[in-house]
Design a protein around this motif. Structure first.
Motif, short mmCIF file in Angstrom:
data_model
loop_
_atom_site.label_atom_id
_atom_site.label_comp_id
_atom_site.label_asym_id
_atom_site.label_seq_id
_atom_site.Cartn_x
_atom_site.Cartn_y
_atom_site.Cartn_z
N ARG A 1 0.87 -1.29 0.07
CA ARG A 1 0.07 0.07 0.09
C ARG A 1 0.81 1.25 -0.07
O ARG A 1 0.68 2.23 -0.68
N GLN A 2 2.07 1.26 0.58
CA GLN A 2 2.88 2.34 0.89
C GLN A 2 3.35 2.48 -0.57
O GLN A 2 3.67 3.79 -1.13
N LEU A 3 3.82 1.48 -1.30
CA LEU A 3 4.47 1.65 -2.76
C LEU A 3 3.25 2.35 -3.70
O LEU A 3 3.66 3.00 -4.46
N LEU A 4 2.10 1.84 -3.43
CA LEU A 4 1.09 2.32 -4.31
C LEU A 4 0.55 3.66 -4.01
O LEU A 4 0.76 4.39 -5.07
N ASP A 5 0.60 3.92 -2.94
CA ASP A 5 0.33 5.60 -2.56
C ASP A 5 1.54 6.47 -3.27
O ASP A 5 1.14 7.36 -3.75
N TYR A 6 2.65 6.03 -2.99
CA TYR A 6 3.94 6.75 -3.59
C TYR A 6 3.59 6.65 -5.01
O TYR A 6 3.90 7.82 -5.55
N GLU A 7 3.49 5.65 -5.63
CA GLU A 7 3.21 5.61 -7.20
C GLU A 7 2.09 6.50 -7.51
O GLU A 7 2.35 7.24 -8.61
N VAL A 8 1.12 6.41 -7.23
CA VAL A 8 0.04 7.25 -7.53
C VAL A 8 0.48 8.86 -7.24
O VAL A 8 0.02 9.44 -8.10
N ALA A 9 1.10 9.17 -6.53
CA ALA A 9 1.54 10.56 -6.03
C ALA A 9 2.39 11.11 -6.92
O ALA A 9 2.69 12.19 -7.30
N HIS A 10 3.58 10.00 -7.22
CA HIS A 10 4.81 10.36 -8.13
C HIS A 10 4.82 10.15 -9.58
O HIS A 10 5.04 10.97 -10.51
N GLY A 11 4.53 8.89 -10.05
CA GLY A 11 4.70 8.68 -11.33
C GLY A 11 3.29 8.34 -12.14
O GLY A 11 2.91 8.42 -13.02
N ASN A 12 2.42 7.61 -11.21
CA ASN A 12 0.96 6.99 -11.59
C ASN A 12 0.95 6.34 -12.96
O ASN A 12 0.33 6.37 -13.65
N ARG A 13 2.08 5.44 -12.87
CA ARG A 13 2.27 4.55 -14.20
C ARG A 13 1.16 3.19 -14.04
O ARG A 13 1.29 2.64 -13.13
N LEU A 14 0.29 3.14 -15.20
CA LEU A 14 -0.54 2.24 -15.15
C LEU A 14 -0.22 0.79 -15.02
O LEU A 14 -0.60 0.14 -14.05
#
Length: 112
Positions: A36-49
């Motif tokens: 979940r931490q990785l997902l939150d970070y990804e959505v906030a920074h790269g949001n790569r599908l």
């Protein structure tokens, strides 16, 4: 939404440099909170599908009963190189291949 984790707080220190193909194997040791931490970070920074899909799939698998492997690999897999170079030499290579200019002489269905 949870507080967005900072890069230094991520459970995978090399997360930003992981290829998508390696990510699925690297997150198997994480629990749902870590993913979940990785997902939150990804959505906030790269949001790569493709990355969010891998992370969301892992969270779903954990919710359905998958267990973390317990070990988070510390470094990306590396390709080892042999110090002696290629094992192929003129002595171990096959014969040269020189196909005929018009068809194959061993296949009568092809014109010569």
């Amino acid at each position: 939404m949870n507080d967005i984790p900072q890069h230094d707080d991520l459970p995978l220190p090399d997360y930003d440099h992981l290829p998508v193909g390696v990510l699925a194997s690297k997150i198997t040791g994480l629990d749902e909170n870590g993913v979940r931490q990785l997902l939150d970070y990804e959505v906030a920074h790269g949001n790569r599908l493709p990355v969010t899909q891998v992370l969301e799939s892992r969270i779903e698998a954990l919710r359905e009963g998958a267990e973390p492997s317990g070990a988070v690999p510390s470094a990306a897999p590396e390709v080892s190189e042999t110090s002696g170079g290629s094992p192929v030499s003129p002595d171990t290579s096959g014969p040269p291949v020189n196909p005929p200019s018009q068809g194959t002489p061993f296949n009568p269905a092809q014109p010569r």
